[in-house]
Structures are given as structure tokens and as C-alpha cells.
Design a protein around this motif. Structure first.
Motif, PDB file in Angstrom:
ATOM      1  N   ASP A 181       0.857  -1.181   0.000  1.00 59.16           N
ATOM      2  CA  ASP A 181       0.000   0.000   0.000  1.00 59.16           C
ATOM      3  C   ASP A 181       0.894   1.232   0.000  1.00 59.16           C
ATOM      4  N   VAL A 194       0.792   5.656   0.295  1.00 60.24           N
ATOM      5  CA  VAL A 194      -0.006   6.809   0.687  1.00 60.24           C
ATOM      6  C   VAL A 194       0.276   7.909  -0.334  1.00 60.24           C
ATOM      7  N   ASN A 195      -0.761   8.292  -1.036  1.00 62.19           N
ATOM      8  CA  ASN A 195      -0.630   9.356  -2.034  1.00 62.19           C
ATOM      9  C   ASN A 195      -0.477  10.704  -1.358  1.00 62.19           C
ATOM     10  N   ASP A 234      -2.353  13.170  -1.412  1.00 57.98           N
ATOM     11  CA  ASP A 234      -3.610  13.636  -0.826  1.00 57.98           C
ATOM     12  C   ASP A 234      -4.007  12.837   0.419  1.00 57.98           C
ATOM     13  N   LYS A 294      -4.660   9.610   0.545  1.00 59.45           N
ATOM     14  CA  LYS A 294      -5.427   8.421   0.201  1.00 59.45           C
ATOM     15  C   LYS A 294      -4.476   7.222   0.102  1.00 59.45           C
ATOM     16  N   ILE A 295      -4.889   6.102   0.701  1.00 61.97           N
ATOM     17  CA  ILE A 295      -4.107   4.869   0.650  1.00 61.97           C
ATOM     18  C   ILE A 295      -4.540   4.073  -0.577  1.00 61.97           C
ATOM     19  N   GLU A 296      -3.551   3.642  -1.343  1.00 56.51           N
ATOM     20  CA  GLU A 296      -3.828   2.917  -2.576  1.00 56.51           C
ATOM     21  C   GLU A 296      -3.027   1.614  -2.585  1.00 56.51           C
TER      22      GLU A 296
END
Length: 76
Positions: free
Chosen positions: A56, A58-59, A61, A63-65
Motif C-alpha cells: 500500500d 499513501v498518495n 492527498d 489516500k491509501i492505494e
């Protein structure tokens, strides 16, 4: 392919590699070595893909992707 290599198969891979360097392999041993190596490579790839799919990030912004969801599913 099964996705994993047994200890016995791994020992055989190493045995064939040593014999290949020392005295050479018969035609059937060369085929066996090729098949075992292919199975080993496939197992390594599957293991690596499994690890990468669980990463994962963290972007900016916040947001976790999940990279597996973003990229990994395309190759399956």
C-alpha cells in the motif's frame, strides 16, 4: 505449475547444477533440469507477485492505494 518447489526438488536442482559443471548432463538430465528451473522461476515470480500485491502507498492527498489492485490484477 504448482506455485512452490519442494525441498527435494530444490536439492535436485542443485545436484544437477553441480553435476553439469563437473561432468556434464545426459539429455534426460538436461530436460529435467530445464523443467525444474522453470518450476522454480514460476514459484519465485508467484511469491514476488504476492508480495507486491500487498503493498500500500499513501498518495500526496493522504489516500491509501493498494498497488496490487491498481497494477497487479492486469497480469493475472
Amino acid at each position: 505449475m504448482s506455485g512452490f518447489v519442494t525441498e527435494k526438488e530444490l536439492a535436485r536442482i542443485n545436484e544437477l547444477a553441480r553435476k553439469s559443471k563437473a561432468e556434464g548432463l545426459t539429455e534426460s538430465e538436461s530436460r529435467e533440469q530445464k523443467e525444474l528451473r522453470a518450476k522454480y522461476i514460476e514459484a519465485v515470480r508467484m511469491n514476488l507477485r504476492g508480495q507486491l500485491d500487498r503493498i500500500d502507498i499513501v498518495n500526496k492527498d493522504g489516500k491509501i492505494e493498494n498497488l496490487g489492485e491498481k497494477y497487479g490484477k492486469k497480469g493475472h
